[in-house]
Design a protein around this motif. Structure first.
Motif, short mmCIF file in Angstrom:
data_model
loop_
_atom_site.label_atom_id
_atom_site.label_comp_id
_atom_site.label_asym_id
_atom_site.label_seq_id
_atom_site.Cartn_x
_atom_site.Cartn_y
_atom_site.Cartn_z
N PHE A 105 -2.79 -11.03 5.02
CA PHE A 105 -1.78 -10.57 5.63
C PHE A 105 -0.98 -11.87 6.11
O PHE A 105 0.08 -12.40 5.60
CB PHE A 105 -1.59 -9.75 6.75
CG PHE A 105 -0.43 -9.31 7.39
CD1 PHE A 105 0.06 -8.22 7.18
CD2 PHE A 105 0.15 -10.05 8.45
CE1 PHE A 105 1.18 -7.92 7.52
CE2 PHE A 105 1.28 -9.80 9.04
CZ PHE A 105 1.88 -8.64 8.61
N LYS B 20 7.17 3.87 5.58
CA LYS B 20 6.43 3.84 4.33
C LYS B 20 7.08 5.04 3.62
O LYS B 20 7.04 4.77 2.17
CB LYS B 20 5.09 3.90 4.66
CG LYS B 20 4.17 3.83 3.30
CD LYS B 20 2.63 3.78 3.70
CE LYS B 20 1.95 3.54 2.49
NZ LYS B 20 0.52 3.56 2.82
N ASP C 243 -2.05 -4.57 -2.67
CA ASP C 243 -2.93 -3.58 -1.80
C ASP C 243 -4.23 -4.06 -1.28
O ASP C 243 -5.19 -3.77 -1.72
CB ASP C 243 -3.19 -2.34 -2.67
CG ASP C 243 -1.82 -1.33 -3.07
OD1 ASP C 243 -1.87 -1.05 -4.17
OD2 ASP C 243 -1.15 -1.63 -2.19
N GLN C 244 -3.85 -4.98 -0.35
CA GLN C 244 -5.00 -5.67 0.33
C GLN C 244 -4.98 -5.56 1.72
O GLN C 244 -3.89 -6.09 2.42
CB GLN C 244 -5.21 -7.13 -0.15
CG GLN C 244 -6.60 -7.83 0.12
CD GLN C 244 -6.79 -9.03 -0.67
OE1 GLN C 244 -6.35 -9.29 -1.61
NE2 GLN C 244 -7.32 -10.25 -0.17
N THR C 245 -5.74 -5.24 2.63
CA THR C 245 -5.74 -4.90 3.95
C THR C 245 -6.04 -5.75 4.98
O THR C 245 -5.95 -5.61 6.25
CB THR C 245 -6.40 -3.50 4.21
OG1 THR C 245 -7.61 -3.63 4.14
CG2 THR C 245 -5.78 -2.34 3.26
N ASP C 246 -6.84 -6.79 4.66
CA ASP C 246 -7.39 -7.52 5.59
C ASP C 246 -6.45 -8.59 6.21
O ASP C 246 -5.41 -8.98 5.59
CB ASP C 246 -8.59 -8.53 5.02
CG ASP C 246 -8.08 -9.11 3.83
OD1 ASP C 246 -7.76 -10.60 4.15
OD2 ASP C 246 -7.74 -8.64 2.77
N ASN D 32 3.57 -2.00 7.31
CA ASN D 32 2.01 -1.52 7.43
C ASN D 32 1.25 -2.91 7.24
O ASN D 32 0.82 -3.84 7.90
CB ASN D 32 1.72 -0.56 6.46
CG ASN D 32 0.30 0.22 6.54
OD1 ASN D 32 -0.42 -0.12 7.40
ND2 ASN D 32 -0.12 0.63 5.39
N LYS D 33 0.48 -2.91 5.98
CA LYS D 33 -0.66 -3.94 5.71
C LYS D 33 -0.09 -5.30 5.04
O LYS D 33 -0.69 -6.21 4.77
CB LYS D 33 -1.62 -3.27 4.83
CG LYS D 33 -1.12 -2.97 3.52
CD LYS D 33 -2.18 -1.89 2.83
CE LYS D 33 -1.65 -1.41 1.46
NZ LYS D 33 -2.81 -0.35 0.85
#
Length: 209
Positions: free
Chosen positions: A127, A55, A120-123, A169-170
């Motif tokens: 994904f 990252k 920028d969404q992490t769930d 990452n996400k």
């Protein structure tokens, strides 16, 4: 690759794991040779493409790009590549940390312009949704959401292609690439640096579909 796929299989379904496996094994030679390689690291012209295997790269410096010339099989590990940047001078040390000249002050006009988008969404469901954007249900690569984006962009003569890189990452970095020859002929090259100096910078709001 085996360790990564075993880790992915813990949280993802078989479709997603198979998709990662196919992407890792897929040759990116044509796109790499046409778009990335001509600009990747060019010390004679004093520019390079900023790249990352994770990252964070301090100042998006050139050291990884320089090193990767020795490892031609490492391309699948890249999480993104940037627009061309001038090779910076050595960093200064401030409070024990390296400080590089900011990338926005080193933007140069290259052969291609890369526009990078990410959400920028992490769930986990989102994904998987992003992976589905790149997955065709009939074996035809363009019959998916990213394929529809590719066909839409193909109306422009300077469109060169799209890559979607796992960020590590996400989510994913969606990179849309255009040649710069036509824009250069219009005399707008000076706007490239001006774009990065806009203040305050506001991240565009994109609605995932």
């Amino acid at each position: 690759m085996k360790d990564f796929l075993e880790y992915a299989s813990v949280v993802l379904g078989p479709k997603e794991v198979r998709q990662f496996k196919n992407a890792i094994e897929f040759s990116m030679g044509e796109f790499h040779n046409r778009v990335v390689a001509p600009q990747f690291f060019q010390p004679a012209q004093q520019f390079y493409l900023g790249v990352a295997l994770d990252k964070f790269v301090a100042g998006k410096n050139h050291l990884l790009a320089q090193t990767m010339l020795q490892f031609p099989d490492a391309w699948h590990g890249l999480t993104y590549f940037t627009n061309p940047l001038s090779i910076p001078p050595p960093p200064v040390i401030v409070d024990g940390e390296e400080k590089w000249v900011a990338p926005k002050d080193r933007v140069v006009w290259g052969q291609f312009q890369v526009m990078t988008y990410e959400f920028d969404q992490t769930d986990l469901p989102f994904f998987k949704r992003q992976m589905a954007w790149c997955r065709s249900h009939d074996g035809k690569p363009l019959n998916c959401a990213v394929g529809r984006l590719y066909k839409a962009c193909s109306q422009w003569i300077d469109f060169e292609g799209i890559t979607v890189n796992y960020s590590g990452n996400k989510g994913f970095h969606i990179q849309i690439v255009f040649t710069t020859g036509h824009a250069k002929a219009l005399g707008i090259a000076q706007n490239v640096k001006r774009h990065w100096k806009l203040t305050p910078y506001r991240r565009p709001k994109l609605t995932p579909g």
